[in-house]
Design an enzyme around this catalytic site. Structure first.
Site, PDB file in Angstrom:
ATOM      1  N   GLU A 181      70.553  -8.609   7.698  1.00  0.00           N
ATOM      2  CA  GLU A 181      70.742 -10.019   8.025  1.00  0.00           C
ATOM      3  C   GLU A 181      70.643 -10.852   6.754  1.00  0.00           C
ATOM      4  O   GLU A 181      69.661 -10.768   6.014  1.00  0.00           O
ATOM      5  CB  GLU A 181      69.699 -10.497   9.031  1.00  0.00           C
ATOM      6  CG  GLU A 181      69.889 -11.964   9.419  1.00  0.00           C
ATOM      7  CD  GLU A 181      68.907 -12.457  10.459  1.00  0.00           C
ATOM      8  OE1 GLU A 181      68.976 -13.657  10.816  1.00  0.00           O
ATOM      9  OE2 GLU A 181      68.069 -11.652  10.923  1.00  0.00           O
ATOM     10  N   ASN A 228      74.099 -15.981  10.271  1.00  0.00           N
ATOM     11  CA  ASN A 228      73.732 -17.026  11.226  1.00  0.00           C
ATOM     12  C   ASN A 228      74.783 -18.126  11.225  1.00  0.00           C
ATOM     13  O   ASN A 228      75.291 -18.514  10.170  1.00  0.00           O
ATOM     14  CB  ASN A 228      72.362 -17.605  10.868  1.00  0.00           C
ATOM     15  CG  ASN A 228      71.249 -16.601  11.094  1.00  0.00           C
ATOM     16  OD1 ASN A 228      70.810 -16.397  12.217  1.00  0.00           O
ATOM     17  ND2 ASN A 228      70.801 -15.955  10.030  1.00  0.00           N
ATOM     18  N   ASP A 282      70.453 -15.264  19.553  1.00  0.00           N
ATOM     19  CA  ASP A 282      69.198 -15.198  18.808  1.00  0.00           C
ATOM     20  C   ASP A 282      68.075 -15.888  19.585  1.00  0.00           C
ATOM     21  O   ASP A 282      68.322 -16.791  20.387  1.00  0.00           O
ATOM     22  CB  ASP A 282      69.393 -15.879  17.452  1.00  0.00           C
ATOM     23  CG  ASP A 282      68.401 -15.411  16.406  1.00  0.00           C
ATOM     24  OD1 ASP A 282      67.596 -14.512  16.710  1.00  0.00           O
ATOM     25  OD2 ASP A 282      68.441 -15.937  15.285  1.00  0.00           O
ATOM     26  N   GLU A 318      62.839  -8.644  17.288  1.00  0.00           N
ATOM     27  CA  GLU A 318      62.374  -9.252  16.042  1.00  0.00           C
ATOM     28  C   GLU A 318      60.845  -9.286  16.030  1.00  0.00           C
ATOM     29  O   GLU A 318      60.201  -9.105  17.049  1.00  0.00           O
ATOM     30  CB  GLU A 318      62.910 -10.677  15.922  1.00  0.00           C
ATOM     31  CG  GLU A 318      64.416 -10.787  15.871  1.00  0.00           C
ATOM     32  CD  GLU A 318      64.868 -12.224  15.704  1.00  0.00           C
ATOM     33  OE1 GLU A 318      65.327 -12.570  14.608  1.00  0.00           O
ATOM     34  OE2 GLU A 318      64.761 -13.002  16.669  1.00  0.00           O
TER      35      GLU A 318
END
Length: 412
Positions: free
Chosen positions: A193, A254, A316, A373
């Site tokens: 990421e 993102n 997310d 996460e």
């Protein structure tokens, strides 16, 4: 300068001996003395009081490394004591203990964490010596209390404004770090990421929480997104990874609500992938449900077009908004990212474990991959593997690091 508990604790930490100090407040003297005795047998200095006001005085005078707080007390209850500790910027380990139900204990822990306290664990009554020993050991090895305090004087920095950000974009002061995502089953690399940072010439590295909201409602958000995509795709295209693998390494980017207003977003993304020779199937765009809600009709159109072109989409922070389920059904996501708050509180909270388990099962039933996460311990990995969670990401695996470090660590 105001002498806060945080500042005094920092001074104390540099001067103290190896013996840690435990301060207990419990209106049941027998319970308090029992905790004190167990702690002393484990090699701790320990003191106990039944008076919350005296406890708060001792926090400043004695400067404990760990405090244990009962919730149910006459006068000032434990929740009020926790709030007062937060006001005093207490940065050491906190143990919450009580005989109330686990839902109340969990809620008290969440409240304290949201006030900025470091909750090492929950100790339901009645407890055993082994229960106390396990919590004290966790406090003894936990170094998170060193990382939460902001530098003295940080709040005095001038506010970030649009002109500062405009100059930063013009001078290419933004750079990327990458956080690995691994397969839960075997720990092999699954993705990376890209996370933006700002290297300010005077303030040093500034993290996105300090500037993204300022950018979000301006045209500069599009410029930052373009720079991030170019940097990430150029770096990713140079990695020594198999492009034909059944389990390809993915690049996650993102995407903001502002970007979803851009009518030519899809074309711009496609051009950049062609320029850098990156397969759209190896790119995941992550967005929160609030981003998609801002312009629901436009978002649905653009995100559907991205999926048609082969890009992957991840929702997310799943589970933290009011309409997560609606967005999951409405938009063409291919992945769910379980919000880190559920994972990080899972070791102490039965409710959080149930939420994580339910989200993973939901993903399976909808044919979506799941990423958890906030993996910060071996416990979290051991909990997630048997659930069938696909991917894991968090500090226990790796903090975000620069591209060269990624290449070296993963031999790519």
């Amino acid at each position: 300068m105001k002498d806060t508990v945080m500042q005094r604790s920092s001074q104390h930490s540099s001067q103290q001996s190896d013996t840690q100090r435990l301060l207990i407040v419990d209106d049941d003297e027998l319970v308090g003395r029992t905790l004190e005795l167990i702690a002393k047998r484990e090699g701790y200095e320990a003191r106990v009081t039944c008076d919350p006001d005296r406890f708060l005085d001792l926090v400043g005078e004695w400067q404990p490394d760990i405090v244990a707080i009962d919730l149910v007390m006459p006068g000032m209850d434990g929740v009020q004591v926790l709030a007062e500790l937060a006001k005093r910027e207490f940065r050491q380990c906190v143990i919450i203990t009580s005989g109330v139900g686990h839902r109340v204990l969990d809620a008290a822990g969440r409240s304290a964490r949201e006030h900025g306290l470091h909750i090492a664990g929950i100790l339901p009554k009645p407890f055993t010596r082994d229960d106390v020993r396990a919590l004290l050991n966790r406090c003894g090895v936990d170094d998170k209390t060193e990382t939460v305090a902001e530098p003295v004087g940080a709040s005095a920095e001038p506010a970030i404004d649009i002109e500062m950000l405009r100059d930063a974009l013009a001078n290419r002061q933004f750079f990327l770090e990458y956080q690995p995502k691994v397969h839960c089953a075997d720990g092999s690399l699954a993705g990376l990421e890209a996370l933006v940072r700002w290297r300010h010439p005077e303030r040093g590295v500034i993290y996105p929480g300090s500037f993204i909201e300022v950018l979000e409602d301006t045209e500069l958000m599009g410029e930052l997104t373009s720079q991030v995509m170019d940097m990430a795709l150029a770096w990713f295209s140079g990695l020594n990874i198999s492009r034909d693998s059944e389990r390809p390494v993915m690049l996650s980017l993102n995407i903001s609500a502002r970007c979803l207003e851009d009518e030519v977003l899809v074309e711009r993304i496609a051009r950049r992938c062609r320029r850098h020779k990156v397969d759209p199937g190896q790119v995941i765009f992550e967005l929160t449900e609030t981003s998609a809600m801002r312009h629901p009709v436009r978002s649905l159109e653009l995100l559907t077009r991205l999926r048609v072109m082969g890009f992957q989409l991840s929702i997310d922070d799943f589970g933290t908004g009011f309409s997560s389920m609606l967005q999951l059904v409405r938009l063409p996501f291919s992945e769910i990212k379980v919000d880190k708050s559920f994972v990080m509180s899972g070791e102490q909270s039965e409710e959080s474990r149930k939420v994580v388990r339910s989200i993973v099962e939901l993903g399976k039933s909808l044919g979506l991959r799941t990423t958890a996460e906030g993996i910060e311990s071996q416990w979290a990995l051991d909990f997630l593997r048997p659930l069938g969670c696909d991917f894991c990401q968090g500090y226990f695996i790796s903090r975000p690091v620069d591209g060269d470090t990624i290449r070296e660590r993963w031999n790519i």
